[in-house]
Design a protein around this motif. Structure first.
Motif, PDB file in Angstrom:
ATOM      1  N   GLU A  79       0.854  -1.193   0.000  1.00 38.50           N
ATOM      2  CA  GLU A  79       0.000   0.000   0.000  1.00 38.50           C
ATOM      3  C   GLU A  79       0.892   1.245   0.000  1.00 38.50           C
ATOM      4  O   GLU A  79       1.912   1.276   0.679  1.00 38.50           O
ATOM      5  CB  GLU A  79      -0.894   0.044   1.244  1.00 38.50           C
ATOM      6  CG  GLU A  79      -2.058  -0.906   1.209  1.00 38.50           C
ATOM      7  CD  GLU A  79      -3.135  -0.518   0.208  1.00 38.50           C
ATOM      8  OE1 GLU A  79      -3.333   0.686  -0.054  1.00 38.50           O
ATOM      9  OE2 GLU A  79      -3.789  -1.431  -0.313  1.00 38.50           O
ATOM     10  N   TRP A  80       0.478   2.259  -0.745  1.00 38.76           N
ATOM     11  CA  TRP A  80       1.206   3.528  -0.757  1.00 38.76           C
ATOM     12  C   TRP A  80       0.715   4.394   0.398  1.00 38.76           C
ATOM     13  O   TRP A  80      -0.482   4.582   0.577  1.00 38.76           O
ATOM     14  CB  TRP A  80       0.984   4.274  -2.077  1.00 38.76           C
ATOM     15  CG  TRP A  80       1.742   3.651  -3.202  1.00 38.76           C
ATOM     16  CD1 TRP A  80       1.254   2.760  -4.121  1.00 38.76           C
ATOM     17  CD2 TRP A  80       3.110   3.846  -3.523  1.00 38.76           C
ATOM     18  NE1 TRP A  80       2.245   2.388  -4.989  1.00 38.76           N
ATOM     19  CE2 TRP A  80       3.397   3.051  -4.654  1.00 38.76           C
ATOM     20  CE3 TRP A  80       4.133   4.617  -2.967  1.00 38.76           C
ATOM     21  CZ2 TRP A  80       4.662   3.001  -5.243  1.00 38.76           C
ATOM     22  CZ3 TRP A  80       5.394   4.572  -3.559  1.00 38.76           C
ATOM     23  CH2 TRP A  80       5.644   3.777  -4.675  1.00 38.76           C
ATOM     24  N   LEU A  81       1.659   4.927   1.178  1.00 41.75           N
ATOM     25  CA  LEU A  81       1.344   5.860   2.262  1.00 41.75           C
ATOM     26  C   LEU A  81       2.182   7.114   2.065  1.00 41.75           C
ATOM     27  O   LEU A  81       3.370   7.024   1.734  1.00 41.75           O
ATOM     28  CB  LEU A  81       1.661   5.261   3.634  1.00 41.75           C
ATOM     29  CG  LEU A  81       0.665   4.251   4.186  1.00 41.75           C
ATOM     30  CD1 LEU A  81       0.909   2.873   3.626  1.00 41.75           C
ATOM     31  CD2 LEU A  81       0.751   4.222   5.680  1.00 41.75           C
ATOM     32  N   ALA A  82       1.568   8.255   2.284  1.00 40.34           N
ATOM     33  CA  ALA A  82       2.289   9.519   2.172  1.00 40.34           C
ATOM     34  C   ALA A  82       2.737   9.966   3.565  1.00 40.34           C
ATOM     35  O   ALA A  82       2.061   9.718   4.565  1.00 40.34           O
ATOM     36  CB  ALA A  82       1.396  10.592   1.556  1.00 40.34           C
ATOM     37  N   ASN A  83       3.902  10.606   3.601  1.00 41.95           N
ATOM     38  CA  ASN A  83       4.355  11.282   4.813  1.00 41.95           C
ATOM     39  C   ASN A  83       5.193  12.474   4.396  1.00 41.95           C
ATOM     40  O   ASN A  83       5.410  12.705   3.207  1.00 41.95           O
ATOM     41  CB  ASN A  83       5.097  10.325   5.769  1.00 41.95           C
ATOM     42  CG  ASN A  83       6.414   9.814   5.223  1.00 41.95           C
ATOM     43  OD1 ASN A  83       7.121  10.478   4.479  1.00 41.95           O
ATOM     44  ND2 ASN A  83       6.765   8.596   5.617  1.00 41.95           N
ATOM     45  N   THR A  84       5.638  13.245   5.365  1.00 43.57           N
ATOM     46  CA  THR A  84       6.405  14.451   5.078  1.00 43.57           C
ATOM     47  C   THR A  84       7.669  14.456   5.936  1.00 43.57           C
ATOM     48  O   THR A  84       7.590  14.317   7.160  1.00 43.57           O
ATOM     49  CB  THR A  84       5.576  15.713   5.390  1.00 43.57           C
ATOM     50  OG1 THR A  84       4.392  15.678   4.588  1.00 43.57           O
ATOM     51  CG2 THR A  84       6.352  16.992   5.099  1.00 43.57           C
ATOM     52  N   THR A  85       8.813  14.596   5.286  1.00 44.45           N
ATOM     53  CA  THR A  85      10.051  14.760   6.036  1.00 44.45           C
ATOM     54  C   THR A  85      10.056  16.170   6.586  1.00 44.45           C
ATOM     55  O   THR A  85       9.867  17.143   5.848  1.00 44.45           O
ATOM     56  CB  THR A  85      11.291  14.522   5.145  1.00 44.45           C
ATOM     57  OG1 THR A  85      11.231  13.188   4.632  1.00 44.45           O
ATOM     58  CG2 THR A  85      12.583  14.720   5.930  1.00 44.45           C
ATOM     59  N   MET A  86      10.230  16.273   7.914  1.00 41.01           N
ATOM     60  CA  MET A  86      10.247  17.570   8.592  1.00 41.01           C
ATOM     61  C   MET A  86      11.543  17.683   9.367  1.00 41.01           C
ATOM     62  O   MET A  86      12.125  16.682   9.778  1.00 41.01           O
ATOM     63  CB  MET A  86       9.040  17.683   9.531  1.00 41.01           C
ATOM     64  CG  MET A  86       7.707  17.536   8.807  1.00 41.01           C
ATOM     65  SD  MET A  86       6.283  17.684   9.892  1.00 41.01           S
ATOM     66  CE  MET A  86       6.199  19.483  10.042  1.00 41.01           C
ATOM     67  N   LYS A  87      11.981  18.924   9.573  1.00 39.95           N
ATOM     68  CA  LYS A  87      13.270  19.161  10.211  1.00 39.95           C
ATOM     69  C   LYS A  87      13.166  20.309  11.199  1.00 39.95           C
ATOM     70  O   LYS A  87      12.489  21.310  10.924  1.00 39.95           O
ATOM     71  CB  LYS A  87      14.325  19.501   9.137  1.00 39.95           C
ATOM     72  CG  LYS A  87      15.723  19.708   9.657  1.00 39.95           C
ATOM     73  CD  LYS A  87      16.670  19.936   8.485  1.00 39.95           C
ATOM     74  CE  LYS A  87      18.086  20.117   8.944  1.00 39.95           C
ATOM     75  NZ  LYS A  87      19.001  20.270   7.794  1.00 39.95           N
TER      76      LYS A  87
END
Length: 163
Positions: free
Chosen positions: A148-156
């Motif tokens: 399954e494709w899941l989206a996330n966001t790299t945050m810093k």
């Protein structure tokens, strides 16, 4: 008169914690991410806790357990000196400062280990939590988890003297 809530505690991860942390992981995904991920995505994501790799990751990272009355209610792990790999809190205590306590501790540990910044691949559900803490979005990601494709966001976040 209102009853005082028990004060949460922190302790290091122990190998015997894996089944309880897997249950927290699954409950958190099932009950807290429904607005951002569909049922198939949630199921695929939760299946990761059934894999032996789940326990190996917890053991190889610096993993902290949040407790209430001695029972685990959340956990967070630091990979290397500068990446939050996991942050999960049981839905029954969501919004009670457990995640904040865990991330505060990881930020302090990362800073004491010489990290100048900290990154996290935040789920869409967790992105607002990290943004409020000063983490800035760097890039969107699509990852495959159990087909399954899941989206996330790299945050810093830059760690400063305020830590």
């Amino acid at each position: 008169m209102a009853q005082a809530l028990p004060k949460p505690g922190l302790r290091p991860f122990l190998p015997a914690d894996v089944p309880m942390l897997a249950a927290i992981f699954a409950a958190s995904i099932e009950e807290l991410t429904g607005d951002d991920y569909n049922e198939a995505q949630q199921e695929a994501w939760m299946m990761a806790a059934e894999d032996e790799e789940f326990g190996r990751q917890l053991a190889s990272d610096l993993t902290l357990i949040a407790t209430l009355d001695g029972s685990p209610v959340g956990f967070a792990s630091l990979r290397g000196n500068d990446h939050i790999r996991m942050l999960y809190v049981h839905p029954a205590v969501s919004g009670q400062g457990i995640a904040t306590m865990l991330v505060d501790a990881l930020e302090k540990l990362a800073g004491s280990r010489g990290a100048k910044s900290l990154t996290v691949d935040a789920s869409d559900t967790a992105q607002g939590f990290f943004a409020k803490r000063g983490y800035a979005a760097q890039q969107r990601n699509s990852v495959t988890v159990n087909d399954e494709w899941l989206a996330n966001t790299t945050m810093k976040k830059t760690l400063g003297a305020a830590q």
